[in-house]
Design an enzyme around this catalytic site. Structure first.
Site: not given
Ligand SMILES: NC(=O)c1ccc[n+]([C@@H]2O[C@H](COP(=O)([O-])OP(=O)(O)OC[C@H]3O[C@@H](n4cnc5c(N)ncnc54)[C@H](O)[C@@H]3O)[C@@H](O)[C@H]2O)c1
Ligand SMILES: [Zn+2]
Length: 340
Positions: A106, A128, A170, A203, A213, A217, A221, A224, A228, A240
């Site tokens: 939990r 999130k 971003e 942020k 939200e 917030r 977007n 986006h 998207h 992305h």
């Molecule tokens: N929670 C939120 O508010 C929020 C906001 C924006 C995005 N997201 C989520 O984030 C995700 C995308 O995250 P991302 O862009 O970080 O992608 P990711 O986590 O897939 O990382 C990208 C790639 O880089 C590699 N990597 C990570 N750090 C590294 C480093 N220091 N050196 C070498 N390789 C490295 C990873 O293994 C992966 O292959 C999506 O799922 C998206 O929905 C969430």
């Molecule tokens: Zn984004």
């Protein structure tokens, strides 16, 4: 709390133990990130009880199956309520590990240790968490604020440049929505620690003023709604951040067309995006009608009109009187896309 400090990874164990002391620590990561950073992280925990659990890298592992696998592993290893989860990785790991922590017994504390620029300035801030389902991205999840976010800018040295640039989208977004001064910083060569700190501040402020939200917030977007749609139509060939970069250019043109934005706003956005080696135009063959049709499947539709977060100028958003969402006619979007 968010800490941005060069070399912080080498002391991450002690920091975690300070903000979220536990009997045992579970580090969740992907195999790529763990391959680079696990030795440093393990060493930083000293004598404390810490173990590593990994998933393969990539968005298609941000699933309920990965959540179940990690949760079952923690259970099998006898982790109890007095556990702290450490999310070591990009946004995929951050969202997934955050969701594991939100639901394990939990809810146990999570410390986010983001290793991509995207995760440092966006995904790790705001609480999130969640996973994707076959019906769409991020459809199952929970709000779970991290006990701390620990950012070591030097970990970006191993990140592929394409991923780093995608993260800059971003940062540029944060400048457009909140600060002309920060926008100038990210529009030129700058120190990565300053870029991260500025983005985190923006942020954090936006999230703090609207934790669940309700309104403000939504300014996050910006770029986006179109972004998207482009991301989906590219079948995820575009990262992305790359899709959002194009989305920001188009949405700022849309804002100028609707005479909401000062003239020159779109040009400034386009220049900043280009300087970060991000795309500014639609990929060849992508059709305006397909984009518009996809924008309707987004969550923000009011009486058939899609709501956008649009700038008034660099550093300020329009729509303060309508809850920061601006309902736009498809015809205006199509006309703007035709400009491209
Ligand atoms: N929670 C939120 O508010 C929020 C906001 C924006 C995005 N997201 C989520 O984030 C995700 C995308 O995250 P991302 O862009 O970080 O992608 P990711 O986590 O897939 O990382 C990208 C790639 O880089 C590699 N990597 C990570 N750090 C590294 C480093 N220091 N050196 C070498 N390789 C490295 C990873 O293994 C992966 O292959 C999506 O799922 C998206 O929905 C969430
Ligand atoms: Zn984004």
């Amino acid at each position: 709390m968010v800490t941005v400090e060069r070399g912080a990874l080498a002391t991450v164990g002690a920091r975690v133990a300070r903000v979220a002391p536990a009997h045992r620590y579970a580090v969740l990561s992907d195999t790529t990130v763990a391959g680079i950073f696990w030795p440093t992280v393990l060493h930083s925990f000293g004598e404390k009880a810490v173990e590593l659990f990994t998933i393969p890298p990539g968005e298609h592992h941000k699933t309920r199956e990965s959540w179940a696998m990690l949760t079952d592993q923690l259970l099998a290893h006898g982790y109890a309520r007095d556990t702290t989860v450490v999310a070591l990785g990009g946004g995929v790991v951050g969202d997934l590990a955050g969701f594991v922590a939100a639901t394990y017994m939990r809810g146990v504390p999570v410390v986010q240790v983001p290793t991509t620029l995207q995760a440092m300035i966006d995904a790790s801030i705001g609480g999130k968490t969640g996973v994707d389902t076959p019906a769409g991205k991020n459809l199952v999840g929970a709000f779970h604020q991290p006990a701390e976010v620990i950012i070591d800018p030097t970990v970006l040295e191993s990140l592929p440049p394409r991923q780093l640039n995608a993260g800059m989208a971003e940062a540029i977004k944060h400048g457009v929505i909140a600060s002309a001064e920060y926008f100038r910083l990210v529009s030129q060569p700058a120190d990565m620690a300053d870029i991260i700190a500025g983005s985190v501040r923006i942020k954090t402020e936006v999230v703090a003023r609207d934790v669940r939200e309700g309104g403000l917030r939504r300014v996050l977007n910006f770029g986006h709604t179109i972004g998207h749609a482009i991301e989906t139509l590219s079948r995820f060939d575009l990262l992305h951040g790359e899709a959002v970069a194009i989305g920001m250019v188009i949405e700022s043109r849309l804002a100028e067309r609707l005479t909401l934005a000062e003239r020159g706003t779109a040009e400034a956005v386009c220049a900043a995006v280009g300087r970060s080696q991000l795309p500014t135009a639609l990929p060849a063959g992508m059709r305006a009608l397909d984009i518009v049709s996809l924008t309707h499947s987004d969550k923000k539709v009011r009486k058939g009109r899609v709501e956008y977060a649009l700038p008034r100028a660099i550093g300020a958003m329009a729509g303060a009187d309508t809850g920061w969402g601006i309902a736009v006619d498809d015809d205006d979007v199509i006309a703007t896309l035709a400009q491209d």
